[in-house]
Design an enzyme around this catalytic site. Sequence first.
Site, PDB file in Angstrom:
ATOM      1  N   LYS A 277       0.923  -1.260  -0.202  1.00 57.78           N
ATOM      2  CA  LYS A 277      -0.026  -0.138   0.025  1.00 57.78           C
ATOM      3  C   LYS A 277       0.891   1.285  -0.070  1.00 57.78           C
ATOM      4  O   LYS A 277       0.523   2.152  -0.907  1.00 57.78           O
ATOM      5  CB  LYS A 277      -0.865  -0.017   1.094  1.00 57.78           C
ATOM      6  CG  LYS A 277      -2.055  -0.864   1.292  1.00 57.78           C
ATOM      7  CD  LYS A 277      -2.808  -0.630   2.639  1.00 57.78           C
ATOM      8  CE  LYS A 277      -2.043  -0.306   3.759  1.00 57.78           C
ATOM      9  NZ  LYS A 277      -1.557  -1.569   4.508  1.00 57.78           N
TER      10      LYS A 277
ATOM     11  N   ARG B 135      -9.053   1.495   9.818  1.00 60.19           N
ATOM     12  CA  ARG B 135      -8.140  -0.024  10.168  1.00 60.19           C
ATOM     13  C   ARG B 135      -9.419  -0.677  11.031  1.00 60.19           C
ATOM     14  O   ARG B 135      -9.196  -1.993  11.185  1.00 60.19           O
ATOM     15  CB  ARG B 135      -7.201   0.213  11.139  1.00 60.19           C
ATOM     16  CG  ARG B 135      -5.730  -0.202  10.316  1.00 60.19           C
ATOM     17  CD  ARG B 135      -4.844  -0.027  11.382  1.00 60.19           C
ATOM     18  NE  ARG B 135      -3.596  -0.822  10.981  1.00 60.19           N
ATOM     19  CZ  ARG B 135      -2.677  -0.035  10.147  1.00 60.19           C
ATOM     20  NH1 ARG B 135      -2.713   1.133   9.700  1.00 60.19           N
ATOM     21  NH2 ARG B 135      -1.407  -0.821   9.983  1.00 60.19           N
TER      22      ARG B 135
ATOM     23  N   ARG C 252      11.426  -7.703   5.315  1.00 58.92           N
ATOM     24  CA  ARG C 252      11.597  -6.205   5.567  1.00 58.92           C
ATOM     25  C   ARG C 252      11.402  -5.696   6.958  1.00 58.92           C
ATOM     26  O   ARG C 252      11.234  -4.470   7.228  1.00 58.92           O
ATOM     27  CB  ARG C 252      10.763  -5.275   4.407  1.00 58.92           C
ATOM     28  CG  ARG C 252       9.149  -5.456   4.906  1.00 58.92           C
ATOM     29  CD  ARG C 252       8.446  -4.203   5.055  1.00 58.92           C
ATOM     30  NE  ARG C 252       7.320  -4.253   5.987  1.00 58.92           N
ATOM     31  CZ  ARG C 252       6.185  -3.788   5.498  1.00 58.92           C
ATOM     32  NH1 ARG C 252       6.071  -3.114   4.296  1.00 58.92           N
ATOM     33  NH2 ARG C 252       5.045  -3.844   6.276  1.00 58.92           N
TER      34      ARG C 252
ATOM     35  N   ARG D 136      11.003  -3.983  10.375  1.00 53.34           N
ATOM     36  CA  ARG D 136      12.009  -3.138  11.077  1.00 53.34           C
ATOM     37  C   ARG D 136      12.917  -3.673  12.119  1.00 53.34           C
ATOM     38  O   ARG D 136      12.539  -4.851  12.806  1.00 53.34           O
ATOM     39  CB  ARG D 136      11.311  -2.091  11.516  1.00 53.34           C
ATOM     40  CG  ARG D 136      10.645  -1.035  10.510  1.00 53.34           C
ATOM     41  CD  ARG D 136       9.557  -0.264  10.980  1.00 53.34           C
ATOM     42  NE  ARG D 136       8.696  -0.024   9.997  1.00 53.34           N
ATOM     43  CZ  ARG D 136       7.435  -0.285   9.944  1.00 53.34           C
ATOM     44  NH1 ARG D 136       6.980  -1.228  10.916  1.00 53.34           N
ATOM     45  NH2 ARG D 136       6.602   0.058   8.895  1.00 53.34           N
TER      46      ARG D 136
ATOM     47  N   ARG E 272       0.268  -8.110  13.944  1.00 58.03           N
ATOM     48  CA  ARG E 272      -0.047  -7.127  13.068  1.00 58.03           C
ATOM     49  C   ARG E 272      -1.127  -7.984  11.998  1.00 58.03           C
ATOM     50  O   ARG E 272      -1.895  -7.208  11.518  1.00 58.03           O
ATOM     51  CB  ARG E 272       1.129  -6.421  12.254  1.00 58.03           C
ATOM     52  CG  ARG E 272       1.851  -5.419  13.152  1.00 58.03           C
ATOM     53  CD  ARG E 272       2.361  -4.008  12.542  1.00 58.03           C
ATOM     54  NE  ARG E 272       3.078  -3.308  13.212  1.00 58.03           N
ATOM     55  CZ  ARG E 272       4.271  -3.390  13.379  1.00 58.03           C
ATOM     56  NH1 ARG E 272       5.005  -4.183  12.681  1.00 58.03           N
ATOM     57  NH2 ARG E 272       5.019  -2.646  14.282  1.00 58.03           N
TER      58      ARG E 272
HETATM   59  P1  ADP Z   1       2.094  -1.670   8.707  1.00 59.04           P
HETATM   60  O1  ADP Z   1       3.539  -1.877   9.290  1.00 59.04           O
HETATM   61  O2  ADP Z   1       0.862  -2.562   9.086  1.00 59.04           O
HETATM   62  O3  ADP Z   1       2.092  -1.338   7.073  1.00 59.04           O
HETATM   63  P2  ADP Z   1       1.628   0.988   9.344  1.00 59.04           P
HETATM   64  O4  ADP Z   1       2.957   1.764   8.769  1.00 59.04           O
HETATM   65  O5  ADP Z   1       0.350   1.444   8.549  1.00 59.04           O
HETATM   66  O6  ADP Z   1       1.784  -0.429   9.632  1.00 59.04           O
HETATM   67  O7  ADP Z   1       1.457   1.548  10.712  1.00 59.04           O
HETATM   68  C1  ADP Z   1       2.012   1.165  11.872  1.00 59.04           C
HETATM   69  C2  ADP Z   1       1.450   1.009  13.198  1.00 59.04           C
HETATM   70  O8  ADP Z   1       0.671   2.407  13.336  1.00 59.04           O
HETATM   71  C3  ADP Z   1       0.255   0.187  13.505  1.00 59.04           C
HETATM   72  O9  ADP Z   1       0.773  -1.461  13.582  1.00 59.04           O
HETATM   73  C4  ADP Z   1      -0.457   0.691  14.428  1.00 59.04           C
HETATM   74  O10 ADP Z   1      -0.065   0.453  15.933  1.00 59.04           O
HETATM   75  C5  ADP Z   1      -0.488   2.121  14.293  1.00 59.04           C
HETATM   76  N1  ADP Z   1      -1.811   2.769  13.313  1.00 59.04           N
HETATM   77  C6  ADP Z   1      -1.557   3.146  12.050  1.00 59.04           C
HETATM   78  N2  ADP Z   1      -2.883   3.424  11.618  1.00 59.04           N
HETATM   79  C7  ADP Z   1      -3.467   3.210  12.839  1.00 59.04           C
HETATM   80  C8  ADP Z   1      -5.203   3.259  12.755  1.00 59.04           C
HETATM   81  N3  ADP Z   1      -5.647   3.854  11.606  1.00 59.04           N
HETATM   82  N4  ADP Z   1      -5.802   2.935  13.852  1.00 59.04           N
HETATM   83  C9  ADP Z   1      -5.075   2.055  14.571  1.00 59.04           C
HETATM   84  N5  ADP Z   1      -3.609   2.055  14.804  1.00 59.04           N
HETATM   85  C10 ADP Z   1      -2.960   2.471  13.743  1.00 59.04           C
END
Ligand code: ADP
Length: 198
Positions: free
Chosen positions: A26, A101, A140, A142, A153
């Site tokens: 995404k 989400r 990938r 972190r 997640r």
């Molecule tokens: P991913 O690594 O799943 O692509 P993101 O970079 O989008 O995740 O987000 C990292 C973290 O930020 C999530 O695991 C969550 O803790 C928090 N987060 C981001 N967007 C939201 C949301 N809309 N609602 C709740 N928590 C969020």
Amino acid sequence: MAAEAERAARPQALCLVLLGPPGSGKGTQAQILSRRWGIPAISTGDMLRSAVTSGSELGRKVGSIMADGGLVDDHTMAEVVRRRLEHDDAAHGFLLDGYPRTLAQADTLEEMLQRQDRSLDGVVLIRVPEAELIRRTLSRRRLDDSEEVVRRRLRLYEEKTEPLVGYYQQRDLLRVVDGDRAIEAVTDGIEEAVGESA
Ligand code: ADP
């Protein structure tokens, strides 16, 4: 075409949500399409991570939740997104990545946009087979993400976020794109899917 020119050529704003599990690509697609269409990519994950880095009040609130792979509460997220959508650069549309989400967040987003006299033009689901997702996210991840956090997640996505697929299907907004191919092929797939609807 330059982003400015494309924006001028676009008759109306384009408000899109990108939906998909962690590892679906995404963020990558949002960046590419943001440049191409001249509308901002709004990544809640990036916004929260920079809040954590800057040590702001928001960052202090969400830091440990994010590190554990949990979800930040809907109220906090609503504030973050509402403020961001009020920026001038989002007046011509946006690509939302990471929000909504949960079903409650989807309702909140609908209300927020209604108040601004607009609504979503589409929701793009980037679909990737589970085995490939696990491979991508583990490779990938972190430095400070344990395998357990990565799996949490993915599980939270299935539990809390996947119901949005039906939610947006019912509203006739959902477009499904195959994310299990080269980056450029996925971008083309999204353009095609959105072109038909917007
Ligand atoms: P991913 O690594 O799943 O692509 P993101 O970079 O989008 O995740 O987000 C990292 C973290 O930020 C999530 O695991 C969550 O803790 C928090 N987060 C981001 N967007 C939201 C949301 N809309 N609602 C709740 N928590 C969020």
